[in-house]
Motif scaffolding. Structure first.
Motif, PDB file in Angstrom:
ATOM      1  N   ILE A 182       0.834  -1.200   0.000  1.00  0.00           N
ATOM      2  CA  ILE A 182       0.000   0.000   0.000  1.00  0.00           C
ATOM      3  C   ILE A 182       0.868   1.249   0.000  1.00  0.00           C
ATOM      4  N   GLN A 183       1.951   1.229   0.749  1.00  0.00           N
ATOM      5  CA  GLN A 183       2.863   2.368   0.760  1.00  0.00           C
ATOM      6  C   GLN A 183       3.396   2.639  -0.646  1.00  0.00           C
ATOM      7  N   GLN A 184       3.759   1.584  -1.345  1.00  0.00           N
ATOM      8  CA  GLN A 184       4.321   1.763  -2.680  1.00  0.00           C
ATOM      9  C   GLN A 184       3.281   2.251  -3.677  1.00  0.00           C
ATOM     10  N   ARG A 185       2.042   1.772  -3.540  1.00  0.00           N
ATOM     11  CA  ARG A 185       1.004   2.256  -4.456  1.00  0.00           C
ATOM     12  C   ARG A 185       0.623   3.696  -4.149  1.00  0.00           C
ATOM     13  N   LEU A 186       0.686   4.072  -2.879  1.00  0.00           N
ATOM     14  CA  LEU A 186       0.505   5.481  -2.532  1.00  0.00           C
ATOM     15  C   LEU A 186       1.603   6.302  -3.193  1.00  0.00           C
ATOM     16  N   ALA A 187       2.820   5.797  -3.156  1.00  0.00           N
ATOM     17  CA  ALA A 187       3.926   6.492  -3.824  1.00  0.00           C
ATOM     18  C   ALA A 187       3.666   6.617  -5.319  1.00  0.00           C
ATOM     19  N   ASP A 188       3.123   5.571  -5.933  1.00  0.00           N
ATOM     20  CA  ASP A 188       2.843   5.602  -7.370  1.00  0.00           C
ATOM     21  C   ASP A 188       1.891   6.739  -7.736  1.00  0.00           C
ATOM     22  N   VAL A 189       0.808   6.880  -6.968  1.00  0.00           N
ATOM     23  CA  VAL A 189      -0.153   7.930  -7.327  1.00  0.00           C
ATOM     24  C   VAL A 189       0.402   9.312  -6.984  1.00  0.00           C
ATOM     25  N   LEU A 190       1.224   9.400  -5.949  1.00  0.00           N
ATOM     26  CA  LEU A 190       1.880  10.674  -5.649  1.00  0.00           C
ATOM     27  C   LEU A 190       2.834  11.076  -6.773  1.00  0.00           C
ATOM     28  N   ILE A 191       3.530  10.088  -7.349  1.00  0.00           N
ATOM     29  CA  ILE A 191       4.392  10.368  -8.491  1.00  0.00           C
ATOM     30  C   ILE A 191       3.559  10.896  -9.653  1.00  0.00           C
TER      31      ILE A 191
ATOM     32  N   GLY B 244       2.960  14.393  -9.349  1.00  0.00           N
ATOM     33  CA  GLY B 244       4.138  15.246  -9.360  1.00  0.00           C
ATOM     34  C   GLY B 244       4.677  15.573  -7.985  1.00  0.00           C
ATOM     35  N   ARG B 245       4.273  14.824  -6.969  1.00  0.00           N
ATOM     36  CA  ARG B 245       4.720  15.068  -5.597  1.00  0.00           C
ATOM     37  C   ARG B 245       5.861  14.086  -5.293  1.00  0.00           C
ATOM     38  N   TYR B 246       6.995  14.329  -5.928  1.00  0.00           N
ATOM     39  CA  TYR B 246       8.062  13.334  -5.975  1.00  0.00           C
ATOM     40  C   TYR B 246       8.758  13.107  -4.636  1.00  0.00           C
ATOM     41  N   GLU B 247       9.055  14.158  -3.917  1.00  0.00           N
ATOM     42  CA  GLU B 247       9.752  13.982  -2.638  1.00  0.00           C
ATOM     43  C   GLU B 247       8.858  13.269  -1.633  1.00  0.00           C
ATOM     44  N   GLU B 248       7.592  13.640  -1.627  1.00  0.00           N
ATOM     45  CA  GLU B 248       6.638  12.967  -0.747  1.00  0.00           C
ATOM     46  C   GLU B 248       6.508  11.501  -1.141  1.00  0.00           C
ATOM     47  N   ALA B 249       6.490  11.227  -2.448  1.00  0.00           N
ATOM     48  CA  ALA B 249       6.401   9.845  -2.918  1.00  0.00           C
ATOM     49  C   ALA B 249       7.600   9.032  -2.451  1.00  0.00           C
ATOM     50  N   ALA B 250       8.790   9.611  -2.534  1.00  0.00           N
ATOM     51  CA  ALA B 250      10.004   8.895  -2.150  1.00  0.00           C
ATOM     52  C   ALA B 250       9.936   8.410  -0.706  1.00  0.00           C
ATOM     53  N   ALA B 251       9.265   9.177   0.134  1.00  0.00           N
ATOM     54  CA  ALA B 251       9.151   8.804   1.548  1.00  0.00           C
ATOM     55  C   ALA B 251       8.253   7.586   1.760  1.00  0.00           C
ATOM     56  N   HIS B 252       7.466   7.227   0.726  1.00  0.00           N
ATOM     57  CA  HIS B 252       6.553   6.082   0.843  1.00  0.00           C
ATOM     58  C   HIS B 252       7.003   4.881   0.010  1.00  0.00           C
ATOM     59  N   CYS B 253       8.202   4.932  -0.524  1.00  0.00           N
ATOM     60  CA  CYS B 253       8.653   3.859  -1.409  1.00  0.00           C
ATOM     61  C   CYS B 253       8.978   2.562  -0.674  1.00  0.00           C
ATOM     62  N   ALA B 254       9.061   2.620   0.634  1.00  0.00           N
ATOM     63  CA  ALA B 254       9.276   1.431   1.467  1.00  0.00           C
ATOM     64  C   ALA B 254      10.492   0.623   1.004  1.00  0.00           C
ATOM     65  N   GLY B 255      11.524   1.338   0.567  1.00  0.00           N
ATOM     66  CA  GLY B 255      12.755   0.674   0.174  1.00  0.00           C
ATOM     67  C   GLY B 255      12.754   0.095  -1.226  1.00  0.00           C
ATOM     68  N   ALA B 256      11.671   0.271  -1.983  1.00  0.00           N
ATOM     69  CA  ALA B 256      11.583  -0.290  -3.334  1.00  0.00           C
ATOM     70  C   ALA B 256      12.393   0.552  -4.307  1.00  0.00           C
ATOM     71  N   ALA B 257      13.362  -0.074  -4.959  1.00  0.00           N
ATOM     72  CA  ALA B 257      14.286   0.662  -5.830  1.00  0.00           C
ATOM     73  C   ALA B 257      13.577   1.278  -7.033  1.00  0.00           C
TER      74      ALA B 257
ATOM     75  N   ARG C 230      11.944   6.086  -9.855  1.00  0.00           N
ATOM     76  CA  ARG C 230      10.939   6.887 -10.558  1.00  0.00           C
ATOM     77  C   ARG C 230      10.800   8.265  -9.916  1.00  0.00           C
ATOM     78  N   ALA C 231      10.812   8.305  -8.597  1.00  0.00           N
ATOM     79  CA  ALA C 231      10.680   9.590  -7.909  1.00  0.00           C
ATOM     80  C   ALA C 231      11.868  10.499  -8.240  1.00  0.00           C
ATOM     81  N   ARG C 232      13.068   9.949  -8.196  1.00  0.00           N
ATOM     82  CA  ARG C 232      14.251  10.759  -8.497  1.00  0.00           C
ATOM     83  C   ARG C 232      14.266  11.178  -9.969  1.00  0.00           C
ATOM     84  N   SER C 233      13.828  10.307 -10.843  1.00  0.00           N
ATOM     85  CA  SER C 233      13.746  10.661 -12.254  1.00  0.00           C
ATOM     86  C   SER C 233      12.771  11.816 -12.468  1.00  0.00           C
ATOM     87  N   GLY C 234      11.636  11.753 -11.766  1.00  0.00           N
ATOM     88  CA  GLY C 234      10.653  12.828 -11.876  1.00  0.00           C
ATOM     89  C   GLY C 234      11.200  14.163 -11.416  1.00  0.00           C
TER      90      GLY C 234
END
Length: 294
Positions: free
Chosen positions: A156-165, A168-181, A186-190
């Motif tokens: 769920i954390q990662q899917r929350l990150a997906d929709v945040l990406i 365009g809320r990239y930094e916030e998304a990165a905080a929810h990536c739960a360690g997924a590379a 994707r967040a850093r690329s954005g």
């Protein structure tokens, strides 16, 4: 049947059942449950959800049988237990897979009303309907509710990150990536931090986002090699071609993704990786082809 129920719990405990390999494993177990207890409605709901998830992914198999069984299982679950939240959630996925958006939304909302504590219904409503339709603010809201219902779920954390990406809320998304590379890359690329994205993505077996990042970095030869390596996965190729800024090949590849349904195309078109396609008249044709509203 205690044995059937035990098998059912085993299927439910599988991590991230919306990924294709896990969905296929789950479907196999749900079928075993049904063989032992043909009137156990939750097993039919689980089977319908698993087939919906599997049929929206992958390029090596004909999904015709999955789609037929998906619809039959969802209808059987509702028939056996009209008040089962999981059954309405599964039906929402089925309708979304078919591009029947009003019916899908009604089913998801019914599922949430019946069981507001089930994080999966919020998750599916977000990722199967709101995100594909471009209702990103609402998608984030539903994922927040999913997170509240199940704060320890990394999926769920990662899917929350997906929709945040996608918002365009990239930094916030990165905080929810739960360690997924892949998520972090994707967040850093954005953010335009391409070197960091490449570093994060280099460890992955699936190189699709790495190829996209190579394209963004101007490393064309490496990106082209990865585009050839990921064939016949058209979605992965579309990503890499988008990184290279090649609209024609990106759209040609997405045309090959169209067979996986409107949900898959809708989510793709609402990600930053495919932002360059917005406004292209060929996208309007593609949306109409798969059943996405204008």
């Amino acid at each position: 049947s205690i044995e059937a129920y035990d098998l059912y719990l085993h299927a439910r405990a599988l991590p991230d059942q919306r990924s294709r390999p896990t969905a296929i494993d789950a479907a196999r177990i749900y079928q075993q449950v049904i063989a032992k207890d043909a009137r156990f409605a939750p097993a039919y709901a689980g089977l319908a959800s698993a087939f919906a998830a599997s049929s929206a992914q992958g390029f090596r198999d004909d999904h015709g049988d999955e789609l037929t069984e998906m619809r039959a299982a969802a209808e059987k679950a509702i028939q056996l237990d009209p008040l089962l939240a999981e059954a309405h959630d599964a039906l929402g996925m089925v309708y979304a897979r078919d591009g029947q958006w009003a019916q899908s939304e009604s089913s998801f909302r019914r599922a949430i009303k019946l069981d507001p504590s089930d994080s999966q219904s919020y998750d599916d409503f977000s990722t199967w309907l709101l995100w594909p339709l471009g209702r990103i603010d609402e998608a984030v809201h539903e994922m927040r509710l999913a997170e509240k219902a199940d704060p320890l779920s990394s999926a769920i954390q990662q899917r929350l990150a997906d929709v945040l990406i996608s918002e365009g809320r990239y930094e916030e998304a990165a905080a929810h990536c739960a360690g997924a590379a892949e998520c972090l890359g994707r967040a850093r690329s954005g953010q335009g931090r391409i070197d960091e994205a490449i570093q994060a993505l280099s460890s992955l077996k699936n190189p699709r986002y790495l190829g996209y990042a190579y394209g963004r970095a101007g490393r064309r030869e490496e990106a082209e090699k990865l585009a050839a390596a990921v064939a016949p996965n058209a979605f992965s190729q579309a990503l890499i071609y988008a990184g290279l800024g090649d609209k024609d090949r990106t759209l040609e590849a997405l045309e090959r993704v169209a067979g996986l349904g409107a949900v898959r195309i809708g989510r793709a078109l609402n990600t930053p990786e495919f932002a360059m396609l917005r406004g292209d008249p060929r996208v309007k044709v593609l949306r109409k082809k798969v059943g996405l509203p204008e």
